[in-house]
Design a protein around this motif. Structure first.
Motif, short mmCIF file in Angstrom:
data_model
loop_
_atom_site.label_atom_id
_atom_site.label_comp_id
_atom_site.label_asym_id
_atom_site.label_seq_id
_atom_site.Cartn_x
_atom_site.Cartn_y
_atom_site.Cartn_z
N GLU A 78 0.84 -1.20 0.00
CA GLU A 78 0.00 0.00 0.00
C GLU A 78 0.87 1.25 0.00
OE1 GLU A 78 -3.03 1.91 3.14
OE2 GLU A 78 -3.45 -0.16 2.56
N GLY A 79 0.53 2.20 -0.86
CA GLY A 79 1.26 3.45 -0.93
C GLY A 79 2.48 3.41 -1.83
N MET A 80 2.77 2.27 -2.43
CA MET A 80 3.93 2.13 -3.30
C MET A 80 3.59 2.71 -4.67
SD MET A 80 5.46 0.38 -5.99
CE MET A 80 4.41 -0.98 -6.33
N THR A 81 4.54 3.47 -5.23
CA THR A 81 4.39 4.00 -6.58
C THR A 81 5.62 3.61 -7.37
OG1 THR A 81 3.18 5.90 -5.71
CG2 THR A 81 4.02 6.09 -7.95
N TYR A 82 5.42 3.10 -8.58
CA TYR A 82 6.53 2.67 -9.41
C TYR A 82 7.14 3.87 -10.13
CZ TYR A 82 9.39 0.27 -12.78
OH TYR A 82 10.47 -0.14 -13.52
N ALA A 83 8.44 4.01 -10.04
CA ALA A 83 9.18 5.09 -10.68
C ALA A 83 9.78 4.58 -12.00
CB ALA A 83 10.28 5.60 -9.76
N GLU A 84 9.07 4.80 -13.08
CA GLU A 84 9.54 4.35 -14.39
C GLU A 84 10.85 5.03 -14.75
OE1 GLU A 84 7.25 3.27 -17.44
OE2 GLU A 84 5.44 2.97 -16.28
N LYS A 85 11.66 4.35 -15.58
CA LYS A 85 12.91 4.95 -16.01
C LYS A 85 12.60 6.20 -16.84
CE LYS A 85 13.88 2.39 -20.23
NZ LYS A 85 14.88 1.59 -20.93
N ILE A 86 13.56 7.08 -16.91
CA ILE A 86 13.41 8.33 -17.64
C ILE A 86 13.54 8.04 -19.13
CG2 ILE A 86 14.39 10.63 -18.03
CD1 ILE A 86 13.00 10.29 -15.29
N GLY A 87 12.56 8.47 -19.89
CA GLY A 87 12.58 8.29 -21.34
C GLY A 87 12.74 9.63 -22.05
N PRO A 88 12.86 9.59 -23.37
CA PRO A 88 13.05 10.83 -24.14
C PRO A 88 11.96 11.88 -23.89
CG PRO A 88 13.48 8.92 -25.52
CD PRO A 88 12.92 8.41 -24.21
N ALA A 89 10.72 11.46 -23.76
CA ALA A 89 9.63 12.42 -23.54
C ALA A 89 9.74 13.11 -22.19
CB ALA A 89 8.28 11.72 -23.67
N ASP A 90 10.35 12.44 -21.21
CA ASP A 90 10.53 13.04 -19.89
C ASP A 90 11.54 14.19 -19.92
OD1 ASP A 90 8.82 11.30 -18.36
OD2 ASP A 90 10.33 9.74 -18.67
N ARG A 91 12.37 14.21 -20.94
CA ARG A 91 13.44 15.21 -21.01
C ARG A 91 12.98 16.53 -21.62
NH1 ARG A 91 18.64 13.43 -23.68
NH2 ARG A 91 19.32 15.30 -22.58
N GLU A 92 11.83 16.54 -22.30
CA GLU A 92 11.36 17.76 -22.98
C GLU A 92 10.68 18.71 -22.00
OE1 GLU A 92 8.67 19.17 -26.78
OE2 GLU A 92 8.89 17.03 -26.36
N LEU A 93 11.14 19.97 -22.01
CA LEU A 93 10.54 20.99 -21.16
C LEU A 93 9.32 21.58 -21.83
CD1 LEU A 93 13.77 22.88 -20.00
CD2 LEU A 93 12.40 21.25 -18.71
N HIS A 94 8.25 21.72 -21.08
CA HIS A 94 7.04 22.37 -21.55
C HIS A 94 7.01 23.74 -20.89
CE1 HIS A 94 5.82 18.64 -23.39
NE2 HIS A 94 6.18 18.04 -22.28
N LEU A 95 7.47 24.74 -21.61
CA LEU A 95 7.66 26.06 -21.03
C LEU A 95 6.36 26.78 -20.71
CD1 LEU A 95 10.76 27.15 -23.13
CD2 LEU A 95 10.70 26.14 -20.83
#
Length: 158
Positions: A78-95
Motif C-alpha cells: 500500500e502506498g507504493m508508486t513505481y518510478a519508471e525509467k526516464i525516457g526521451p519524452a521526460d526530457r522535454e521541457l514544456h515552457l
C-alpha cells in the motif's frame, strides 16, 4: 517510489521528501523486506545530484547500523508508486508550465538533462529557477557546445 528513477520521479511530482530504504533483494524490484529506512526533505534548491549525494550519506549510515544484526520487516504494498525509467519524452521541457519545467530541470540535473528550444535553438537546461512564477534558465548547453550561463547564451543569439 520504487523502480528505476525514484529520485527523479519524486522531484518531478513535487514531493516534499524522499528517503533511503535498506532491504533484502528479491526478484521483484525494490520489494524485499526492510531492515532500515529514513526520510529527508527535498528543498527547492535540490536537484537530483544533491539528493543522490545526501542519499549516499544516509545509506552508508543505515547499512552500518543494520549490518551487525539485521531485522527485516515486510514491506507494505500500500502506498507504493513505481518510478519508471526516464525516457526521451521526460526530457522535454514544456515552457507553458513553468513549475513543471523547473521541476524537470532539477530532476534531470546534473546527469541526464532536460531540453527546450530557446530563441530558435535546442538547448539542454541544466539549472533554472522560478521567479514570481516564471521559468528562468540559469545554465544551458546548446547542441554541440559546452555548458554556459544563460546570459552567455543570450549574448551569442543573433
Amino acid at each position: 517510489w520504487r523502480g528505476a528513477a525514484p529520485v527523479e520521479r519524486a522531484i518531478l511530482s513535487g514531493d516534499e521528501e524522499t528517503g533511503v530504504t535498506i532491504h533484502r533483494t528479491l526478484a521483484e524490484l525494490d520489494a524485499g523486506p526492510i531492515a532500515a529506512q529514513e526520510a529527508f526533505a527535498i528543498a527547492d534548491e535540490d536537484d537530483a545530484g544533491s539528493i543522490f549525494a545526501r542519499s549516499a550519506e544516509v545509506a552508508a549510515r543505515l547499512v552500518d547500523g543494520a549490518l551487525p544484526e539485521p531485522v527485516f520487516e515486510p514491506q507494505p504494498e500500500e502506498g507504493m508508486t513505481y518510478a519508471e525509467k526516464i525516457g526521451p519524452a521526460d526530457r522535454e521541457l514544456h515552457l507553458d508550465d513553468p513549475v513543471d519545467a523547473w521541476r524537470r530541470v532539477r530532476a534531470l540535473s546534473p546527469h541526464i538533462g532536460a531540453w527546450a528550444t530557446l530563441h530558435g535553438r535546442r538547448v539542454i537546461v541544466w539549472r533554472a529557477r522560478l521567479d514570481d512564477g516564471a521559468f528562468v534558465p540559469l545554465e544551458v548547453q546548446p547542441e554541440g557546445r559546452k555548458r554556459m550561463s544563460y546570459d552567455e547564451f543570450l549574448r551569442g543569439v543573433r
